[in-house]
Motif scaffolding. Structure first.
Motif, PDB file in Angstrom:
ATOM      1  N   ASN A   8     -25.740 -60.903  10.679  1.00 33.85           N
ATOM      2  CA  ASN A   8     -24.807 -61.986  11.238  1.00 33.85           C
ATOM      3  C   ASN A   8     -23.518 -61.720  10.596  1.00 33.85           C
ATOM      4  N   GLY A   9     -23.420 -60.449   9.909  1.00 36.88           N
ATOM      5  CA  GLY A   9     -21.855 -60.070   9.342  1.00 36.88           C
ATOM      6  C   GLY A   9     -21.702 -60.529   7.932  1.00 36.88           C
ATOM      7  N   LYS A  10     -22.858 -61.532   7.510  1.00 37.99           N
ATOM      8  CA  LYS A  10     -22.722 -61.827   5.940  1.00 37.99           C
ATOM      9  C   LYS A  10     -23.223 -60.855   5.194  1.00 37.99           C
ATOM     10  N   GLN A  11     -23.334 -61.146   3.951  1.00 33.51           N
ATOM     11  CA  GLN A  11     -23.871 -60.288   2.834  1.00 33.51           C
ATOM     12  C   GLN A  11     -25.068 -60.927   2.038  1.00 33.51           C
ATOM     13  N   ARG A  12     -26.081 -60.121   1.784  1.00 32.80           N
ATOM     14  CA  ARG A  12     -27.202 -60.484   1.218  1.00 32.80           C
ATOM     15  C   ARG A  12     -27.022 -60.150  -0.222  1.00 32.80           C
ATOM     16  N   PRO A  13     -27.266 -60.785  -1.311  1.00 38.48           N
ATOM     17  CA  PRO A  13     -26.969 -60.638  -2.683  1.00 38.48           C
ATOM     18  C   PRO A  13     -28.530 -60.010  -3.219  1.00 38.48           C
ATOM     19  N   LEU A  14     -28.261 -58.609  -3.966  1.00 43.55           N
ATOM     20  CA  LEU A  14     -29.569 -58.244  -4.549  1.00 43.55           C
ATOM     21  C   LEU A  14     -29.312 -58.182  -5.889  1.00 43.55           C
ATOM     22  N   GLY A  15     -30.437 -58.328  -6.549  1.00 47.77           N
ATOM     23  CA  GLY A  15     -30.251 -58.121  -8.131  1.00 47.77           C
ATOM     24  C   GLY A  15     -31.313 -56.715  -8.625  1.00 47.77           C
ATOM     25  N   ILE A  16     -30.621 -55.788  -9.061  1.00 48.24           N
ATOM     26  CA  ILE A  16     -31.179 -54.698  -9.385  1.00 48.24           C
ATOM     27  C   ILE A  16     -31.865 -54.592 -10.826  1.00 48.24           C
ATOM     28  N   PRO A  17     -32.933 -54.829 -11.310  1.00 48.63           N
ATOM     29  CA  PRO A  17     -33.310 -54.708 -12.747  1.00 48.63           C
ATOM     30  C   PRO A  17     -32.935 -53.541 -13.328  1.00 48.63           C
ATOM     31  N   THR A  18     -33.139 -53.493 -14.685  1.00 50.49           N
ATOM     32  CA  THR A  18     -33.277 -52.101 -15.383  1.00 50.49           C
ATOM     33  C   THR A  18     -34.685 -51.275 -14.967  1.00 50.49           C
TER      34      THR A  18
END
Length: 559
Positions: free
Chosen positions: A119-129
């Motif tokens: 839909n043009g928005k952005q999805r946040p991702l959390g990348i662990p160590t």
């Protein structure tokens, strides 16, 4: 390594690991699969002391550590994406060093990145160590079998042995002619950001790694050099996050099915249907009033988990109007339920194919075909179980238009006939076949042909039964048959590769696991081609990508 790691005899010796390629993966996987099944059985039988003892054993298992490192650094798509530690472990020697220096550490914040949404928005991702990812994989192996023993039957997302296709098959059963006709198409507002930590922790309160899980939930994330604490939610991108999400919504099906509805004129009590895929779910009923009456009860239950329905996206629809779910469109046509690929997904896929072909303007035809084939096959495999023939034909036409434009642009001074004969020759009585020939390893000509998505056969998917889980030791034959059927549909029937997989009983000879366990599959030459090995079936075997690398690594070390 810390003394808490239990050194299972996975290498035929108990000495410290020195060569990653010498690990006996068949033994490693056998040990872990056995432990998973024992944990499942202990939870099923309510043997609490045995359950916790086995989970502690799993968490301390040396075999589990090795398998977790293989999964994170070899199999996962994000293996080359570092967290805030900027560490990547991508060679056998790196993995050996990682094992030798392994120790438990306090959870680190994740690295916040964003990926675009449709839909043009952005999805946040959390990348662990990398260390947190490995530790999460270790803990998941002890937590998942316990919950697989009690998860609800109509939960299909991010669970072993279950897929989107199973969820859609259940939709067909609920909504086919003569069944439910009204649907509550629910959408949760920011599920991964808002699910209550307290509710998740209460559900896993007695697990041996509960403190470690709490650290991951509360570690926060780093963005532009600043640390942001997290008081709710579970980060998308973590290995254990999908499992925690399923735990966070566990009980929703039971609550909905326990709602007692008024009896109808035949004195029957109507039943509600629910299909859930992670945080996406629908509820089906025979009339609109029923769904309107239970909507507030669902909201009330969700609030106990820190969640709420999105009023904008949640709606009640009649099946004749149709609705979209998991990339599929479900709708009645003259009283008959037809499930088709969602129009928006099809158009988006065509645009992506067009962009890919345009970006490959200077590529050779062989390289372009090699690039496109897995993309087209992946889309076809996702939708081949529903009414997709017209869709596949439309995509085939769009792909042809893109390729024709690609070919014409390369030769602006040549005639249409010349371009057609060069890039789209006649092949086995078929015109306009996008193909070329190349020299194989033995100097002979070999055809490289674009996958014809329009000719993909439609094969109805058989839904997984009830609560069946791959961790149930009593259902080994059931899962063997399902994996065999999956293998039979992967390669062309009667082809050399299909016959080779059948000869191997659809298992990897190197690790003993099913070929279709989520890992990439490659075909290995027993006698290398440079030593005179042929492409005959007797000289080939299918291996997982990680196993294939191990075999070649052992050859190098022996040399």
């Amino acid at each position: 390594m810390r003394s808490w790691i239990h050194h299972n005899d996975v290498n035929g010796q108990r000495e410290q690991l020195t060569d990653w390629n010498q690990i006996n993966w068949k033994k490693v996987k056998k040990l872990i699969n056995s432990l998973r099944k024992r944990i499942f059985r202990a939870r099923k039988l309510g043997q609490w002391k045995q359950l916790r003892r086995l989970q502690k054993l799993m968490n301390k298992s040396y075999a589990n550590l090795l398998l977790a490192i293989r999964q994170i650094t070899q199999n996962n798509q994000g293996k080359s994406t570092p967290g805030i530690d900027q560490q990547i472990v991508n060679t056998p020697s790196d993995r050996v060093e990682f094992v030798q220096q392994w120790q438990l550490e306090t959870a680190s914040p994740t690295k916040r990145v964003y990926i675009p949404k449709a839909n043009g928005k952005q999805r946040p991702l959390g990348i662990p160590t990398i260390k947190d990812r490995v530790q999460q994989a270790i803990v998941k192996n002890s937590l998942e079998p316990e919950w697989e023993a009690i998860f609800e039957p109509n939960s299909y997302g991010f669970r072993p042995g279950r897929s989107t296709q199973d969820a859609i098959a259940q939709c067909f059963l609920n909504l086919k002619k003569g069944r439910d006709t009204w649907v509550l198409d629910a959408d949760l507002k920011g599920f991964f950001d808002n699910v209550s930590h307290q509710s998740v922790m209460e559900l896993i309160d007695s697990h041996p790694s509960r403190n470690q899980i709490k650290q991951w939930l509360e570690a926060g994330y780093m963005e532009k050099g600043q640390h942001h604490p997290t008081y709710t939610g579970t980060p998308q991108g973590g290995v254990i996050s999908p499992l925690l999400a399923n735990i966070g919504l566990h009980g929703l099906e039971e609550v909905i099915k326990s709602i007692k509805l008024p009896r109808d004129k035949w004195n029957n009590r109507p039943k509600l249907g629910i299909i859930r895929y992670a945080d996406d779910f629908i509820v089906t009923a025979k009339n609109k009033e029923t769904l309107e009456s239970i909507k507030d009860l669902i909201k009330e239950w969700l609030s106990t988990r820190g969640l709420e329905l999105s009023e904008e996206k949640t709606r009640i629809v009649h099946i004749e109007e149709g609705f979209n779910f998991l990339g599929f469109n479900l709708r009645h046509y003259d009283g008959k339920l037809l499930i088709k690929p969602q129009k928006e997904k099809v158009l988006q896929f065509c645009k992506e194919i067009g962009k890919t072909i345009k970006s490959c303007a200077t590529w050779t035809q062989e390289n372009l075909i090699t690039k496109l084939n897995p993309i087209l096959r992946g889309f076809a495999n996702y939708y081949k179980g529903v009414v997709s023939k017209e869709t596949f034909s439309y995509i085939s036409y769009r792909v042809w238009k893109y390729l024709w434009k690609w070919a014409r642009r390369r030769h602006p001074m040549k005639s249409i006939t010349w371009v057609k004969n060069k890039y789209f020759p006649r092949y086995r009585s078929q015109e306009w076949k996008f193909m070329c020939t190349k020299l194989d390893r033995f100097g002979g000509e070999k055809e490289v042909i674009l996958y014809d998505i329009a000719k993909t056969p439609i094969v109805r998917h058989i839904k997984v039964k009830g609560n069946n889980s791959p961790y149930d030791p009593e259902l080994q034959e059931y899962w063997k048959n399902r994996k065999t059927k999956e293998g039979q549909q992967f390669w062309a029937k009667g082809s050399k590769f299909e016959l080779l997989a059948k000869k191997q009983n659809y298992k990897c000879p190197n690790c003993g696991d099913f070929l279709f366990n989520g890992e990439e599959i490659e075909t290995h030459h027993l006698l290398p081609v440079k030593q005179g090995g042929s492409d005959d079936m007797d000289n080939l075997e299918h291996l997982h990508k990680g196993c294939h690398k191990r075999v070649h690594g052992r050859r190098v070390s022996k040399a």
